[in-house]
Design an enzyme around this catalytic site. Structure first.
Site, short mmCIF file in Angstrom:
data_model
loop_
_atom_site.label_atom_id
_atom_site.label_comp_id
_atom_site.label_asym_id
_atom_site.label_seq_id
_atom_site.Cartn_x
_atom_site.Cartn_y
_atom_site.Cartn_z
N ASP A 1 5.95 27.70 38.15
CA ASP A 1 5.39 28.59 37.14
C ASP A 1 4.73 29.80 37.81
O ASP A 1 4.86 30.94 37.35
CB ASP A 1 4.36 27.83 36.29
CG ASP A 1 4.93 26.51 35.79
OD1 ASP A 1 5.87 26.54 35.00
OD2 ASP A 1 4.45 25.45 36.24
N HIS B 1 1.85 21.76 33.54
CA HIS B 1 3.22 22.29 33.69
C HIS B 1 3.97 21.99 32.39
O HIS B 1 4.73 21.03 32.30
CB HIS B 1 3.92 21.65 34.89
CG HIS B 1 5.38 22.05 34.99
ND1 HIS B 1 5.78 23.34 35.18
CD2 HIS B 1 6.51 21.32 34.88
CE1 HIS B 1 7.10 23.39 35.19
NE2 HIS B 1 7.58 22.18 35.01
N GLY C 1 8.62 15.32 39.23
CA GLY C 1 9.23 14.69 38.05
C GLY C 1 8.35 14.89 36.82
O GLY C 1 7.13 14.72 36.88
#
Ligand SMILES: NC(=O)C1=CN([C@@H]2O[C@H](COP(=O)(O)OP(=O)(O)OC[C@H]3O[C@@H](n4cnc5c(N)ncnc54)[C@H](O)[C@@H]3O)[C@@H](O)[C@H]2O)C=CC1
Ligand SMILES: O=C([O-])CC(=O)C(=O)O
Length: 328
Positions: free
Chosen positions: A159, A187, A130
């Site tokens: 990623d 991120h 999340g």
């Protein structure tokens, strides 16, 4: 057959949940010899939808699915769990940065950290998906003082996989030809996808692509891929995010391949000049259920600048959520 392990998934009725649960139950995450008991957490209004997902899980008649607990109570969801995938949180829409979600989502992770602290197994492996994932993982960790801080990780594997895919396409290779890709930091759009140590079929990646492509195309494409998916799909990535979550947990639990590493956001320990206090993407190897940062990589000025920029962003995010940390 091994005895079952307990795997908690939050946001289990959401779009990532729908792409994730069936693969966990099929054995993609922990192996085809590892039965699982799924612990599914949702908010109360989503319980009817969750019940539908439970019906479908049962209808798959998965040989490895040894039980399901579906609940809106984190204290039930995290009871005795070996693994926890914290997915449940609001996704972003067009034009938002992931950190814009901190206010809405940060509050979810303090009580969940407390519930993990009270009920999970002491060696629980927690993956926060999340968004903003790194800082949410930090919030959960800071609310779980009795657990090893290293139990808490966040996902940069999506990623990492995006970077593999971009480099494979550019060099005419397959993703399985690439070793030693690295995602440093957050991120977010400040993440630093680093190919300086990567090889393609054994050849240094930097010798196969020019610096302008690396700087002006590869790095921004990987950094902005989440936004590009939102623009194209009208909803944020789901199947690829679920697949990366499976990869992250599988690497952590079952180990990385010899001669390669993966990227995981983990508590910084001072390695590579990143002071303790944030959950930072590092190159890691895993063995026997433990991760270790790959040490001794040469960092040039280009990399240093980008690694520090993403660290700076994480510390700014941290400063904005410290009120959510449990008082010492
Ligand atoms: N780290 C990464 O690489 C990626 C992260 N994400 C993030 O994952 C999160 C989930 O994305 P989607 O599944 O697409 O969203 P979604 O909106 O489809 O599902 C989220 C689910 O979480 C539930 N939820 C909300 N609060 C909860 C709580 N306190 N406890 C348990 N469940 C709760 C909601 O009811 C909903 O069913 C978003 O924050 C999204 O930005 C998405 C893609 C990649
Ligand atoms: O971009 C988003 O908001 C969803 C996400 O984290 C990703 O796809 O990387």
């Amino acid at each position: 057959m091994k005895s079952p392990v307990r795997v908690a998934v939050t946001g289990a009725a959401g779009q990532i949940g729908y792409a994730l649960l069936f693969r966990i139950a099929a054995g993609d995450m922990l192996g085809k010899d590892q039965p699982v008991i799924l612990h599914l957490l949702e908010i109360t209004p989503a319980l009817p939808a969750l019940n539908g997902v439970v019906m479908e899980l049962n209808d798959c008649a998965f040989p490895l699915l040894a039980g399901i607990v579906a609940t809106d109570d984190p204290n039930v969801a995290f009871k005795d769990v070996d693994y926890a995938l914290l997915v449940g949180a609001r996704p972003r829409g067009p034009g938002m940065e992931r950190k814009d979600l901190l206010e809405a989502n940060g509050a979810i992770f303090a009580p969940q950290g407390k519930a993990l602290n009270a009920h999970a197994r002491r060696d629980v492996k927690v993956l926060v998906v999340g968004n903003p994932a790194n800082t949410n993982a930090l919030i959960a960790q800071q609310n779980a003082p009795d657990l090893d801080p290293r139990c808490f990780t966040a996902m940069v594997r999506l990623d990492h996989n995006r970077a593999l895919s971009q480099l494979a396409e550019k060099t005419g290779a397959h993703v399985t030809d690439i070793r030693k890709m690295t995602i440093w930091g957050n991120h977010s759009s400040t993440q630093y996808p680093d190919i300086h140590h990567a090889t393609v079929k054994g050849t240094a990646a930097t010798s196969l692509v020019d610096q302008a492509w690396y700087r002006d195309s590869f790095i921004p494409t990987v950094q902005q891929r989440g936004a590009a998916i939102i623009k194209a799909r009208g909803a944020s990535s789901a199947a690829s995010a679920a697949s990366a979550a499976i990869d992250h947990m599988r690497s952590w639990a079952l180990g990385t391949e010899p001669g390669d590493w993966v990227s995981m956001a983990i508590p910084s320990d001072g390695s590579y000049g990143i002071a303790p206090g944030v959950i930072y993407g590092y190159p890691v190897t895993c063995k026997n259920g433990k991760y270790e940062i790959v040490q001794g990589l040469e960092i040039n000025a280009f990399s240093r600048e980008r690694m520090d920029a993403t660290d700076k962003e994480l510390r700014e995010e941290r400063a904005g959520v410290e009120h959510l940390f449990a008082r010492k």
